[in-house]
Write a protein that holds these residues in place. Structure first.
Motif, short mmCIF file in Angstrom:
data_model
loop_
_atom_site.label_atom_id
_atom_site.label_comp_id
_atom_site.label_asym_id
_atom_site.label_seq_id
_atom_site.Cartn_x
_atom_site.Cartn_y
_atom_site.Cartn_z
N ASN A 1 0.69 -1.01 0.10
CA ASN A 1 0.15 0.60 0.43
C ASN A 1 0.71 1.24 -0.26
O ASN A 1 1.21 2.10 -0.92
N ILE A 2 1.50 1.35 1.07
CA ILE A 2 3.11 2.18 1.05
C ILE A 2 3.93 2.48 -0.08
O ILE A 2 3.70 3.58 -0.55
N PHE B 1 -4.32 3.38 -8.40
CA PHE B 1 -4.36 3.35 -7.31
C PHE B 1 -4.57 2.08 -6.95
O PHE B 1 -3.89 0.66 -5.73
N PHE B 2 -5.63 1.97 -6.71
CA PHE B 2 -6.83 1.03 -6.51
C PHE B 2 -6.58 -0.51 -6.96
O PHE B 2 -5.80 -1.89 -6.89
N ASP C 1 -4.67 -3.32 -5.02
CA ASP C 1 -5.68 -4.19 -4.11
C ASP C 1 -5.03 -5.56 -5.84
O ASP C 1 -6.41 -6.22 -6.33
N LYS C 2 -4.15 -5.69 -6.68
CA LYS C 2 -4.27 -6.84 -7.56
C LYS C 2 -4.99 -8.09 -6.93
O LYS C 2 -5.47 -8.36 -7.88
N GLY D 1 -11.14 -11.81 -7.90
CA GLY D 1 -12.48 -11.70 -7.70
C GLY D 1 -12.51 -11.90 -9.22
O GLY D 1 -13.83 -12.65 -9.80
N ILE D 2 -11.59 -11.56 -10.59
CA ILE D 2 -12.12 -12.22 -11.77
C ILE D 2 -12.01 -13.99 -12.08
O ILE D 2 -12.41 -14.70 -13.15
#
Length: 358
Positions: free
Chosen positions: A67-68, A173-174, A178-179, A185-186
């Motif tokens: 995240n950072i 960014f997301f 959140d890769k 999810g996919i």
């Protein structure tokens, strides 16, 4: 006829993995065909996410939380682009206005030269020259009208531009942060029979990353070196021409041919047929040669080897479908088609072997 179709269907779609792959390709094609404009911000964000994935990984390898590291990379990239924008745009804008103002004078000189040809070459048909000039005038006027229309429509799209400036960085960014969860999810939506999909995506993933990163590097190197060379030679509108030459690398083969016209025109108008004109042409030729024979093989060594004819067809076809982004992704999309054909061939290989054994 029905039996032929039935045999073809059994041969190509008897494997559930092939059916899953065909449905996935048809669904993605349908989404982009019908909702391409709506999905453009997502596509732009995906391009930048692919571009910035490598620096995010490098920062994360130093022990920094993802995240950072994503925040650091996004902030650095936005800062760099903002700095380039505020430094380069005023110069490019000023030179573009000057070039537009000089276009009528350039056209007058070209017309004067063409009108003088019958006097130099008596065998040349004057009617032919007049017809050529009439076509040139018509094309020039239509070009100015289309350019003005494009500029006005761009001004009307300020709201859309502001949306891009806000939404795209957020999506990038997301997508980076959140890769893992996005991919999971996919993955959960895809059926279990997905061997061919996995084969194609694994083959294309690294190629797309390398292609986007390589194109951005090539754009900056070619555009920057062209600007420096032209500025040293005191060629007017060096910034505009450097930008055009840099952007031309996004359109394989066709871009380099088209951008040569304004380069030759500006140099000829400024210097005439003098040694300075030839020096500019030699410098431009060296840059294009080094780009095609050194930079491109170095940056795209892992790209799929495609025949130039296929690349040009892909540029024309996908550019006609999706405009700029179709042109930009022409090579990856052509590579995707090739990967799909390869996957289908591999699928059929055991079938062919079995038939041979029987």
């Amino acid at each position: 006829m029905f039996q032929v179709f039935k045999q073809w269907y059994r041969k190509n779609f008897s494997d559930p993995n092939a059916v899953t792959l065909a449905i996935a390709v048809a669904l993605i094609g349908f989404l982009f065909a019908w909702f391409g404009k709506l999905l453009t911000p997502v596509l732009v964000a995906a391009v930048f996410a692919f571009l910035l994935e490598w620096p995010v990984k490098k920062v994360s390898m130093l022990g920094v939380n993802r995240n950072i590291s994503t925040t650091i990379v996004i902030a650095g990239f936005v800062g760099f682009m903002a700095t380039m924008f505020f430094m380069a745009i005023p110069v490019i804008w000023k030179q573009s206005i000057g070039l537009i103002k000089e276009l009528p004078e350039m056209m007058s000189e070209v017309k004067g030269y063409i009108h003088s040809l019958p006097a130099q070459y008596p065998n040349l048909d004057k009617d032919l020259v007049n017809n050529v000039m009439a076509n040139v005038d018509g094309k020039f006027i239509s070009f100015l009208e289309s350019s003005l229309t494009t500029a006005m429509s761009s001004l009307n799209d300020i709201v859309a531009i502001l949306i891009y400036l806000i939404l795209v960085p957020l999506m990038v960014f997301f997508m980076l942060k959140d890769k893992t969860s996005l991919i999971a999810g996919i993955d959960s939506l895809i059926p279990a029979e997905r061997t061919l999909i996995t084969q194609v995506t694994s083959e294309m993933n690294q190629q797309i990353i390398n292609y986007i990163r390589g194109k951005m590097i090539e754009l900056f190197i070619v555009g920057g070196s062209t600007f420096i060379a032209f500025a040293i030679m005191e060629l007017r509108y060096a910034a505009v021409l450097g930008l055009l030459v840099g952007l031309s690398v996004l359109i394989p083969y066709i871009g380099a041919a088209v951008v040569t016209i304004p380069v030759v025109g500006v140099a000829l108008f400024q210097f005439g047929l003098t040694p300075d004109f030839y020096y500019v042409m030699i410098a431009y030729g060296i840059i294009q040669t080094l780009d095609g024979n050194l930079l491109v093989p170095l940056l795209f060594s892992e790209a799929v080897d495609l025949n130039p004819v296929y690349i040009i067809i892909a540029v024309l076809f996908f550019g006609g479908l999706w405009g700029f982004w179709g042109v930009f992704f022409a090579i990856p999309l052509a590579s995707l088609v090739k990967a799909l054909i390869n996957a289908w061939s591999v699928k059929k290989l055991p079938e062919t072997t079995e038939c041979a054994e029987q």
